[in-house]
Design a protein around this motif. Structure first.
Motif, PDB file in Angstrom:
ATOM      1  N   ASP A  44       0.852  -1.171   0.000  1.00 51.39           N
ATOM      2  CA  ASP A  44       0.000   0.000   0.000  1.00 51.39           C
ATOM      3  C   ASP A  44       0.894   1.229   0.000  1.00 51.39           C
ATOM      4  O   ASP A  44       1.958   1.240   0.614  1.00 51.39           O
ATOM      5  CB  ASP A  44      -0.888  -0.004   1.243  1.00 51.39           C
ATOM      6  CG  ASP A  44      -2.113   0.860   1.076  1.00 51.39           C
ATOM      7  OD1 ASP A  44      -2.368   1.313  -0.052  1.00 51.39           O
ATOM      8  OD2 ASP A  44      -2.809   1.075   2.070  1.00 51.39           O
ATOM      9  N   VAL A  45       0.469   2.235  -0.689  1.00 48.46           N
ATOM     10  CA  VAL A  45       1.223   3.480  -0.715  1.00 48.46           C
ATOM     11  C   VAL A  45       1.025   4.162   0.636  1.00 48.46           C
ATOM     12  O   VAL A  45      -0.098   4.307   1.103  1.00 48.46           O
ATOM     13  CB  VAL A  45       0.725   4.388  -1.859  1.00 48.46           C
ATOM     14  CG1 VAL A  45       1.447   5.708  -1.869  1.00 48.46           C
ATOM     15  CG2 VAL A  45       0.882   3.677  -3.192  1.00 48.46           C
ATOM     16  N   PRO A  46       2.130   4.537   1.297  1.00 49.88           N
ATOM     17  CA  PRO A  46       1.974   5.172   2.607  1.00 49.88           C
ATOM     18  C   PRO A  46       1.177   6.469   2.499  1.00 49.88           C
ATOM     19  O   PRO A  46       1.197   7.135   1.468  1.00 49.88           O
ATOM     20  CB  PRO A  46       3.405   5.442   3.061  1.00 49.88           C
ATOM     21  CG  PRO A  46       4.301   5.094   1.942  1.00 49.88           C
ATOM     22  CD  PRO A  46       3.495   4.448   0.864  1.00 49.88           C
ATOM     23  N   PRO A  47       0.477   6.843   3.554  1.00 51.73           N
ATOM     24  CA  PRO A  47      -0.303   8.082   3.498  1.00 51.73           C
ATOM     25  C   PRO A  47       0.599   9.298   3.356  1.00 51.73           C
ATOM     26  O   PRO A  47       1.772   9.264   3.736  1.00 51.73           O
ATOM     27  CB  PRO A  47      -1.045   8.100   4.831  1.00 51.73           C
ATOM     28  CG  PRO A  47      -0.325   7.151   5.709  1.00 51.73           C
ATOM     29  CD  PRO A  47       0.382   6.170   4.829  1.00 51.73           C
ATOM     30  N   LEU A  48       0.039  10.327   2.812  1.00 48.65           N
ATOM     31  CA  LEU A  48       0.785  11.581   2.682  1.00 48.65           C
ATOM     32  C   LEU A  48       1.052  12.170   4.062  1.00 48.65           C
ATOM     33  O   LEU A  48       0.225  12.054   4.962  1.00 48.65           O
ATOM     34  CB  LEU A  48      -0.022  12.588   1.856  1.00 48.65           C
ATOM     35  CG  LEU A  48      -0.054  12.350   0.351  1.00 48.65           C
ATOM     36  CD1 LEU A  48      -1.100  13.246  -0.292  1.00 48.65           C
ATOM     37  CD2 LEU A  48       1.303  12.601  -0.267  1.00 48.65           C
ATOM     38  N   ARG A  49       2.191  12.821   4.175  1.00 50.69           N
ATOM     39  CA  ARG A  49       2.485  13.485   5.449  1.00 50.69           C
ATOM     40  C   ARG A  49       1.728  14.810   5.496  1.00 50.69           C
ATOM     41  O   ARG A  49       1.154  15.240   4.488  1.00 50.69           O
ATOM     42  CB  ARG A  49       3.989  13.701   5.600  1.00 50.69           C
ATOM     43  CG  ARG A  49       4.564  14.616   4.545  1.00 50.69           C
ATOM     44  CD  ARG A  49       6.054  14.750   4.720  1.00 50.69           C
ATOM     45  NE  ARG A  49       6.519  15.729   3.747  1.00 50.69           N
ATOM     46  CZ  ARG A  49       7.764  15.932   3.473  1.00 50.69           C
ATOM     47  NH1 ARG A  49       8.689  15.245   4.085  1.00 50.69           N
ATOM     48  NH2 ARG A  49       8.113  16.829   2.588  1.00 50.69           N
ATOM     49  N   ALA A  50       1.749  15.447   6.634  1.00 49.62           N
ATOM     50  CA  ALA A  50       1.034  16.716   6.794  1.00 49.62           C
ATOM     51  C   ALA A  50       1.615  17.781   5.864  1.00 49.62           C
ATOM     52  O   ALA A  50       2.823  17.820   5.634  1.00 49.62           O
ATOM     53  CB  ALA A  50       1.133  17.176   8.244  1.00 49.62           C
ATOM     54  N   ALA A  55       3.741  18.461  -5.760  1.00 49.12           N
ATOM     55  CA  ALA A  55       4.521  17.379  -6.370  1.00 49.12           C
ATOM     56  C   ALA A  55       4.363  16.084  -5.579  1.00 49.12           C
ATOM     57  O   ALA A  55       4.247  15.003  -6.164  1.00 49.12           O
ATOM     58  CB  ALA A  55       5.989  17.776  -6.461  1.00 49.12           C
ATOM     59  N   GLN A  56       4.354  16.168  -4.257  1.00 49.35           N
ATOM     60  CA  GLN A  56       4.191  14.975  -3.426  1.00 49.35           C
ATOM     61  C   GLN A  56       2.794  14.379  -3.590  1.00 49.35           C
ATOM     62  O   GLN A  56       2.631  13.162  -3.635  1.00 49.35           O
ATOM     63  CB  GLN A  56       4.454  15.321  -1.957  1.00 49.35           C
ATOM     64  CG  GLN A  56       5.909  15.599  -1.659  1.00 49.35           C
ATOM     65  CD  GLN A  56       6.112  16.211  -0.286  1.00 49.35           C
ATOM     66  OE1 GLN A  56       5.233  16.893   0.244  1.00 49.35           O
ATOM     67  NE2 GLN A  56       7.281  15.981   0.287  1.00 49.35           N
ATOM     68  N   ILE A  57       1.803  15.229  -3.692  1.00 53.21           N
ATOM     69  CA  ILE A  57       0.432  14.758  -3.903  1.00 53.21           C
ATOM     70  C   ILE A  57       0.333  14.036  -5.246  1.00 53.21           C
ATOM     71  O   ILE A  57      -0.239  12.950  -5.341  1.00 53.21           O
ATOM     72  CB  ILE A  57      -0.574  15.929  -3.838  1.00 53.21           C
ATOM     73  CG1 ILE A  57      -0.628  16.488  -2.419  1.00 53.21           C
ATOM     74  CG2 ILE A  57      -1.961  15.487  -4.302  1.00 53.21           C
ATOM     75  CD1 ILE A  57      -1.392  17.788  -2.292  1.00 53.21           C
ATOM     76  N   LYS A  58       0.926  14.616  -6.267  1.00 54.76           N
ATOM     77  CA  LYS A  58       0.892  14.029  -7.607  1.00 54.76           C
ATOM     78  C   LYS A  58       1.616  12.686  -7.619  1.00 54.76           C
ATOM     79  O   LYS A  58       1.109  11.703  -8.150  1.00 54.76           O
ATOM     80  CB  LYS A  58       1.527  14.975  -8.619  1.00 54.76           C
ATOM     81  CG  LYS A  58       1.469  14.460 -10.020  1.00 54.76           C
ATOM     82  CD  LYS A  58       2.082  15.419 -11.005  1.00 54.76           C
ATOM     83  CE  LYS A  58       2.017  14.808 -12.388  1.00 54.76           C
ATOM     84  NZ  LYS A  58       2.904  15.403 -13.321  1.00 54.76           N
ATOM     85  N   GLU A  59       2.789  12.628  -7.034  1.00 56.31           N
ATOM     86  CA  GLU A  59       3.565  11.389  -7.001  1.00 56.31           C
ATOM     87  C   GLU A  59       2.805  10.304  -6.247  1.00 56.31           C
ATOM     88  O   GLU A  59       2.761   9.151  -6.662  1.00 56.31           O
ATOM     89  CB  GLU A  59       4.922  11.629  -6.345  1.00 56.31           C
ATOM     90  CG  GLU A  59       5.797  10.399  -6.317  1.00 56.31           C
ATOM     91  CD  GLU A  59       7.139  10.667  -5.667  1.00 56.31           C
ATOM     92  OE1 GLU A  59       7.750   9.693  -5.207  1.00 56.31           O
ATOM     93  OE2 GLU A  59       7.570  11.825  -5.605  1.00 56.31           O
ATOM     94  N   HIS A  60       2.193  10.661  -5.142  1.00 59.36           N
ATOM     95  CA  HIS A  60       1.419   9.710  -4.340  1.00 59.36           C
ATOM     96  C   HIS A  60       0.281   9.130  -5.167  1.00 59.36           C
ATOM     97  O   HIS A  60       0.073   7.910  -5.200  1.00 59.36           O
ATOM     98  CB  HIS A  60       0.870  10.416  -3.096  1.00 59.36           C
ATOM     99  CG  HIS A  60       0.108   9.533  -2.183  1.00 59.36           C
ATOM    100  ND1 HIS A  60      -1.254   9.396  -2.271  1.00 59.36           N
ATOM    101  CD2 HIS A  60       0.509   8.721  -1.168  1.00 59.36           C
ATOM    102  CE1 HIS A  60      -1.663   8.551  -1.345  1.00 59.36           C
ATOM    103  NE2 HIS A  60      -0.627   8.131  -0.668  1.00 59.36           N
ATOM    104  N   SER A  61      -0.445   9.962  -5.836  1.00 59.32           N
ATOM    105  CA  SER A  61      -1.575   9.526  -6.639  1.00 59.32           C
ATOM    106  C   SER A  61      -1.118   8.651  -7.797  1.00 59.32           C
ATOM    107  O   SER A  61      -1.722   7.620  -8.093  1.00 59.32           O
ATOM    108  CB  SER A  61      -2.334  10.743  -7.165  1.00 59.32           C
ATOM    109  OG  SER A  61      -3.393  10.333  -7.985  1.00 59.32           O
ATOM    110  N   GLU A  62      -0.037   9.045  -8.461  1.00 63.47           N
ATOM    111  CA  GLU A  62       0.464   8.286  -9.598  1.00 63.47           C
ATOM    112  C   GLU A  62       0.917   6.897  -9.183  1.00 63.47           C
ATOM    113  O   GLU A  62       0.588   5.914  -9.835  1.00 63.47           O
ATOM    114  CB  GLU A  62       1.623   9.025 -10.273  1.00 63.47           C
ATOM    115  CG  GLU A  62       1.183  10.207 -11.083  1.00 63.47           C
ATOM    116  CD  GLU A  62       2.348  10.967 -11.690  1.00 63.47           C
ATOM    117  OE1 GLU A  62       3.514  10.626 -11.411  1.00 63.47           O
ATOM    118  OE2 GLU A  62       2.082  11.903 -12.449  1.00 63.47           O
ATOM    119  N   GLU A  63       1.669   6.805  -8.112  1.00 60.98           N
ATOM    120  CA  GLU A  63       2.181   5.510  -7.684  1.00 60.98           C
ATOM    121  C   GLU A  63       1.044   4.574  -7.319  1.00 60.98           C
ATOM    122  O   GLU A  63       1.075   3.389  -7.621  1.00 60.98           O
ATOM    123  CB  GLU A  63       3.125   5.665  -6.493  1.00 60.98           C
ATOM    124  CG  GLU A  63       3.791   4.366  -6.106  1.00 60.98           C
ATOM    125  CD  GLU A  63       4.886   4.542  -5.084  1.00 60.98           C
ATOM    126  OE1 GLU A  63       5.155   3.575  -4.372  1.00 60.98           O
ATOM    127  OE2 GLU A  63       5.463   5.630  -5.005  1.00 60.98           O
TER     128      GLU A  63
END
Length: 92
Positions: A44-50, A55-63
């Protein structure tokens, strides 16, 4: 200066026949895009940090969705209806 004109091949299409052959091709396809680990380990992709950056949001969604999207695009509509409710690439 030479430019590479490599275009990624289309994913192998599963029609409901020759599943063992398709799985070998699909595994190689996903490995070429560094996505096989997502399928194999069902990690599972780890949750986003606070306060993540855009860019981090985009990378999280893409992965999270790249491997699943590859699988969706590599099956016929008949097969897609069987996996369309799957939430992960591993499940699909």
């Amino acid at each position: 200066m030479a430019f590479s004109s490599f275009a990624p091949p289309n994913p192998p299409v599963f029609t409901g026949e020759n599943y063992p052959i398709w799985t070998v091709k699909m595994k190689a396809y996903l490995r070429a895009f560094d996505l096989w680990d997502v399928v194999e380990t069902n990690r599972d992709v780890p949750p986003l940090r606070a306060n993540p950056t855009i860019a981090q949001i985009k990378e999280h969604s893409e992965e999270k969705y790249k491997a699943l999207s590859c699988i969706h695009s590599s099956v016929t509509d008949v097969i897609f209806t069987r996996i369309m409710t799957c939430e992960t690439a591993n499940e699909a």
